[in-house]
Design an enzyme around this catalytic site. Structure first.
Site, PDB file in Angstrom:
ATOM      1  N   GLY A 243      42.219  39.945  -4.956  1.00 53.55           N
ATOM      2  CA  GLY A 243      43.564  39.654  -4.121  1.00 53.55           C
ATOM      3  C   GLY A 243      43.397  37.980  -3.962  1.00 53.55           C
ATOM      4  O   GLY A 243      42.201  37.516  -4.183  1.00 53.55           O
TER       5      GLY A 243
ATOM      6  N   ASP B 170      42.056  35.454   1.917  1.00 51.50           N
ATOM      7  CA  ASP B 170      42.795  35.986   3.090  1.00 51.50           C
ATOM      8  C   ASP B 170      43.561  37.157   3.130  1.00 51.50           C
ATOM      9  O   ASP B 170      44.300  37.655   4.038  1.00 51.50           O
ATOM     10  CB  ASP B 170      43.505  34.836   3.831  1.00 51.50           C
ATOM     11  CG  ASP B 170      42.506  33.524   4.264  1.00 51.50           C
ATOM     12  OD1 ASP B 170      41.439  33.854   4.422  1.00 51.50           O
ATOM     13  OD2 ASP B 170      43.103  32.574   4.180  1.00 51.50           O
TER      14      ASP B 170
ATOM     15  N   ASP C 173      33.443  43.626  -5.396  1.00 47.42           N
ATOM     16  CA  ASP C 173      34.290  42.835  -4.686  1.00 47.42           C
ATOM     17  C   ASP C 173      34.237  41.407  -5.383  1.00 47.42           C
ATOM     18  O   ASP C 173      33.159  40.771  -5.593  1.00 47.42           O
ATOM     19  CB  ASP C 173      33.442  42.598  -3.445  1.00 47.42           C
ATOM     20  CG  ASP C 173      34.177  41.712  -2.422  1.00 47.42           C
ATOM     21  OD1 ASP C 173      35.531  41.518  -2.782  1.00 47.42           O
ATOM     22  OD2 ASP C 173      33.431  41.382  -1.455  1.00 47.42           O
TER      23      ASP C 173
ATOM     24  N   ASN D  65      48.480  45.061   2.419  1.00 46.60           N
ATOM     25  CA  ASN D  65      47.657  44.918   3.653  1.00 46.60           C
ATOM     26  C   ASN D  65      48.460  44.079   4.777  1.00 46.60           C
ATOM     27  O   ASN D  65      49.312  43.410   4.468  1.00 46.60           O
ATOM     28  CB  ASN D  65      46.462  44.452   3.165  1.00 46.60           C
ATOM     29  CG  ASN D  65      45.418  44.472   4.207  1.00 46.60           C
ATOM     30  OD1 ASN D  65      45.440  45.436   5.017  1.00 46.60           O
ATOM     31  ND2 ASN D  65      44.445  43.605   4.223  1.00 46.60           N
TER      32      ASN D  65
ATOM     33  N   SER E 190      25.539  10.180 -34.031  1.00 46.79           N
ATOM     34  CA  SER E 190      25.262  11.595 -33.500  1.00 46.79           C
ATOM     35  C   SER E 190      24.741  11.754 -32.630  1.00 46.79           C
ATOM     36  O   SER E 190      23.430  12.268 -32.445  1.00 46.79           O
ATOM     37  CB  SER E 190      24.974  12.395 -34.666  1.00 46.79           C
ATOM     38  OG  SER E 190      23.604  11.638 -35.361  1.00 46.79           O
TER      39      SER E 190
END
Lengths: 635, 302
Positions: free
Chosen positions: A32, A35, A111, A166, A542
């Site tokens: 999500g 906050d 989480d 939520n 190079s």
């Protein structure tokens, strides 16, 4: 019933444990925006399933005073925000794994953070999850991030999603608001083909509809989050698919036993079944299956077993075994979705290590077909790929491998890319399909080959790769060496960096990706010259190790001789034959090596030429001696 | 033939075996840290299964602080003999000469010298490029974020902000000279899973986990076992025989006993199921500060 009163005797405990025996496991991730309350939700699940102990609670109360963001209450988010740094910043910055269990299931929760720059962490969490909980703040509704998270979840093969609406308490537990959000969600989730998708109104902070039905939302007749997690049917189709067995380790305790250990990646196998090594086409049958619980007649997806076969066929770590039918694809080119995970951008043409199952091979991206804009899902053209960008790319592998499309098998269809120098994991790949071009264009076997041409010239062909700062003396030494070799009857050619840029590479600039392409073309030309039997002298600044490595990898063993022309920058500056340092110092040239672009000195050059205080002739003699003593030329 | 999906324990078992085999296949010189506790016992049991009928293709390493319970050392030696394994025991000689001990040097100074430094010394001495540990993610907050293949720089330090992404069960095993990884095959097990597995598989564990009458003193609210004569008895303390057991095992002066009558596996599991404190509570070294484990891990602690 309370466990304390239920478990009164040894027998009751043993019975309880046995009743838990067939409990299965659900792995899910939460994602999500910042906050939305992810960490609080997980803290709530742990708290309500009584996985928080008194000492942890005491530590939590102490920490809440120090770091908490919710005032007087215990800040449940602090339970899961592990590392010191992120606690100080008040955000989650990495993937954390949490565990809880009910009588029905054990849960492993990943989480993962919501910041835009942390797409890679979400992909990491999603790669082992079967279900995703997408959080939204009821006040804000669906956000661009919600779409992005749903997209990444579906890309990584997750088939079940929950939309957790939520902070419903902050919109007065409004049914209208919830319906608006869940309808919008159903509309856009339809594009992703999830097997199950539901929306639940909840307040993680107060516990409404997380584990206990909310009394504030009588209008909601659905399940609580925990109810849903306990009952949702996610059992994969792994067991039903065709048999796949990536060999991890060859088990050979003595001459009488040769077994192949690994984890079944799809389907099942029984004693007597035919077995094929798809890359070689060799076949045998299963003699014996050893599981962690003794010999078995059969074994299925997810089991870590050892197989014994009836025939001695050539099998080693990295091989993918299958049944006779439904074999995996075998190809050395393929198309795949790629999530770029490194600060250093992806460059087409550069070589990376690709690890799939037990096999690790050299691979390069031949083409970025398109980049996916993860907010609009539009296809964009791209020359490179930055951190957290997603694209569909074509790959070329150093040798043919067996694999499946990711949609058919998450194990045999996935790979990681590893940077050859830093060893960092730079990308995650999900295979879309094999490319058949590889099998249609066969290398023409010519009658006069490399050896024949070299023999006619009485020399061993090679690329002498001169690297060093501008003005270090590369071209001077190379020109003088070529003259000497030519005088002795050797067949040579000089490829000079500046000259090549006037012709073959005149379409290329000096950006990092163009430099990579510049070197790639020069390596390919050198390779053809070597095939023609020539000693090719390449004079190129190079500056990057990875590019020189790429050139080296393109050649056969002993065909690449790296010569580091080591002149301190102050001496180069003094010589400055083309006046370039002066220009760079005035800012007229950008990305000038040694000034505002780094030079990575070779660590394993065959010849390290220290030029200070030595003449060009002396330097040529040193190289000449090396070539003679290593059999490139007659001494 | 129909095959059922794996239940939780079987799934954990298979995942651990996969990790153990992967380390053995990818690294030149791996070693298994053997701490003698219940998690080590489970890890070793899984290792025997992973390579059967071969023996594990790497040795065990025990970092002996010289302050372990006597019963642990006996159990260690019996186990190694029973399974026919190769065990390396390493102690910090400098620490022994300076008589570094948990009483005079405090738990954190002592742990740093006799555990963290001793471990690094042993890994360097034998040039191990991978070391297995029995840590679980459910034990502690900083562990929850650690990878299964946890990369360590050439001075054994862990950088929690710069960990390699770890996807599927595909582990990146590439390291440069001098760098190493710590591998955690039990990452996704919980304490309850461990006990259930010990019960199901009948895995031997050190008898200290079972309640028995043992001599202890009460110190700062904790019961410390008097395992040998080196334990100083402070004024006002008395050695008493009490019915106690241990939830975790370490150095005896730093491991608190709990009063208990649980003398069988089911009784231990019962106690665990209804417990109100987490298992590391009995470890004094974790009490310093809530970020202490992360600090120790950055320095090279397991």
């Amino acid at each position: 019933m309370d466990l304390k009163t239920q478990l009164t005797s040894d027998k009751s405990v043993t019975d309880y444990i046995l009743s838990q025996e067939n409990k299965d496991q659900l792995r899910f991730l939460t994602c999500g925006s910042v906050d939305d309350g992810k960490s609080t939700l997980i803290g709530r699940l742990l708290f309500d399933t009584k996985l928080i102990f008194e000492d942890q609670l005491a530590a939590l109360e102490k920490d809440s005073v120090k770091h908490g963001t919710v005032g007087e209450d215990i800040d449940l988010a602090l339970l899961v925000d592990g590392l010191e740094a992120e606690r100080e910043q008040g955000i989650t910055i990495d993937v954390a794994y949490r565990f809880f269990a009910t009588d029905k299931r054990k849960f492993v929760v990943a989480d993962t953070p919501g910041h835009e720059q942390y797409t890679r962490n979400m992909a990491t969490g999603a790669s082992t999850a079967d279900l995703a909980v997408l959080l939204v703040d009821a006040r804000a509704g669906l956000m661009p991030q919600t779409r992005r998270h749903a997209y990444i979840a579906s890309l990584l093969g997750i088939r079940h999603v929950v939309l957790a609406v939520n902070k419903i308490d902050l919109v007065e537990f409004s049914q209208k608001r919830f319906n608006e959000i869940s309808e919008a969600f159903n509309e856009f989730a339809a594009d992703f083909g999830f097997t199950t998708q539901i929306a639940i109104p909840m307040s993680a902070r107060y516990g409404d509809n997380v584990t206990i039905k909310s009394e504030s939302m009588p209008w909601y007749g659905g399940k609580t989050l925990l109810d849903h997690l306990e009952t949702v049917e996610v059992a994969g189709t792994d067991l039903e698919g065709p048999f796949r067995f990536p060999v991890q380790w060859v088990n050979r305790p003595n001459l009488d036993f040769r077994g192949f250990s690994g984890t079944v990646a799809g389907g099942s196998v029984s004693v007597g079944d035919p077995i094929v090594v798809p890359t070689s086409g060799q076949t045998s049958t299963v003699k014996r299956i050893i599981t962690p619980h003794g010999d078995a007649d059969a074994a299925g997806a997810g089991e870590a077993i050892t197989l014994q076969l009836n025939d001695e066929i050539d099998i080693s770590r990295g091989d993918l075994l299958s049944g006779d039918n439904d074999r995996p694809d075998v190809a050395d080119q393929m198309a795949a979705h790629l999530i770029w995970m490194s600060e250093e951008a992806l460059m087409p043409g550069r070589r990376y290590l690709l690890k799939i199952g037990g096999a690790t091979v050299s691979a390069s991206i031949t083409d970025i077909k398109y980049q996916v804009d993860i907010n609009s899902f539009e296809h964009l053209a791209a020359k490179k790929l930055d951190l957290n960008e997603i694209a569909v790319c074509n790959f070329s592998l150093a040798k043919p491998l067996s694999f499946d499309p990711y949609k058919d098998n998450r194990h045999t269809g996935s790979f990681i890319l590893i940077d050859r120098l830093s060893n960092a994991t730079v990308a995650a790949g999900m295979i879309a399909f094999p490319l058949r071009r590889a099998t249609n264009i066969h290398w023409q076997a010519l009658e006069v080959d490399k050896n024949a041409r070299a023999e006619a010239k009485q020399q061993k062909p090679a690329v002498l790769w001169f690297t060093g700062l501008s003005g270090s003396g590369k071209s001077t030494v190379a020109t003088l060496l070529e003259k000497k070799l030519h005088d002795l009857g050797n067949h040579t050619y000089v490829l000079d960096g500046d000259n090549v840029r006037h012709g073959l590479n005149r379409d290329l600039g000096f950006s990092d990706e163009d430099r990579v392409e510049n070197i790639r073309r020069v390596s390919e030309v050198s390779k053809l010259m070597t095939d023609a039997g020539l000693i090719t002298l390449v004079s190129f600044i190079s500056p990057f190790r990875s590019e020189r490595r790429m050139a080296r990898d393109a050649m056969g063993d002993g065909e690449f001789v790296e010569i580091f022309v080591d002149t301190p920058i102050d001496d180069c500056r003094k010589r400055d034959p083309k006046g370039l340092y002066a220009k760079a110092d005035r800012g007229e040239i950008k990305n000038f090596t040694g000034i505002d672009s780094p030079y990575e000195a070779p660590e394993e050059a065959e010849i390290h030429l220290k030029t200070v205080g030595r003449s060009a002739e002396e330097l040529v003699e040193e190289i000449f001696a090396y070539l003679a003593s290593n059999g490139y030329i007659r001494g | 033939m129909s095959i059922d999906p794996l239940n939780n324990l079987r799934q954990l078992e298979a995942e651990s075996i996969h990790i153990i085999r992967e380390v053995a296949a990818e690294f030149k010189n791996p070693v298994m840290l053997y701490s003698i506790g219940k998690d080590s016992s489970v890890m070793l049991h899984l290792t025997m299964k992973a390579f059967y009928p071969s023996k594990p293709p790497f040795p065990l390493l025990h970092v002996d602080t010289t302050w372990k319970f006597k019963e642990m050392i006996k159990f260690r030696d019996d186990t190694v003999k029973r399974l026919g394994l190769n065990l390396i025991v390493h102690s910090n000689q400098e620490g022994i000469e300076k008589n570094i001990n948990p009483f005079d040097h405090g738990s954190s100074g002592y742990t740093h010298m006799m555990k963290t430094e001793a471990l690094k010394e042993a890994l360097d001495k034998y040039g191990f490029d991978a070391a297995f540990g029995g840590a679980r993610r459910d034990e502690e907050k900083s562990r929850a974020k650690e990878r299964v293949f946890s990369f360590r720089n050439s001075s054994h330090g862990w950088d929690p902000k710069n960990q390699r992404p770890e996807l599927w069960n595909t582990y990146n095993a590439r390291i440069a000279q001098g760098e190493s990884i710590r591998a955690f095959p039990l990452s996704n097990w919980t304490e309850l899973d461990i006990w259930q597995y010990i019960l199901n598989e009948n895995i031997p564990i050190v008898p200290l986990y079972f309640a028995a009458p043992r001599p202890v003193v009460e110190r700062e609210g904790m019961l410390i076992m008097v395992d040998d004569e080196r334990m100083p008895i402070l004024p006002g303390e008395t050695v008493e025989e009490r019915q106690v057991r241990f939830r975790t095992l370490g150095c005896y002066p730093l491991t608190a006993a709990l009063e208990s009558d649980a003398d069988t596996l089911p009784a231990i599991v019962r106690e665990m199921l209804i417990a109100r404190t987490s298992e590391r509570e009995g470890r004094l070294i974790d009490h310093d500060d809530s970020g202490s484990m992360e600090k120790k891990k950055r320095e090279g602690y397991f």
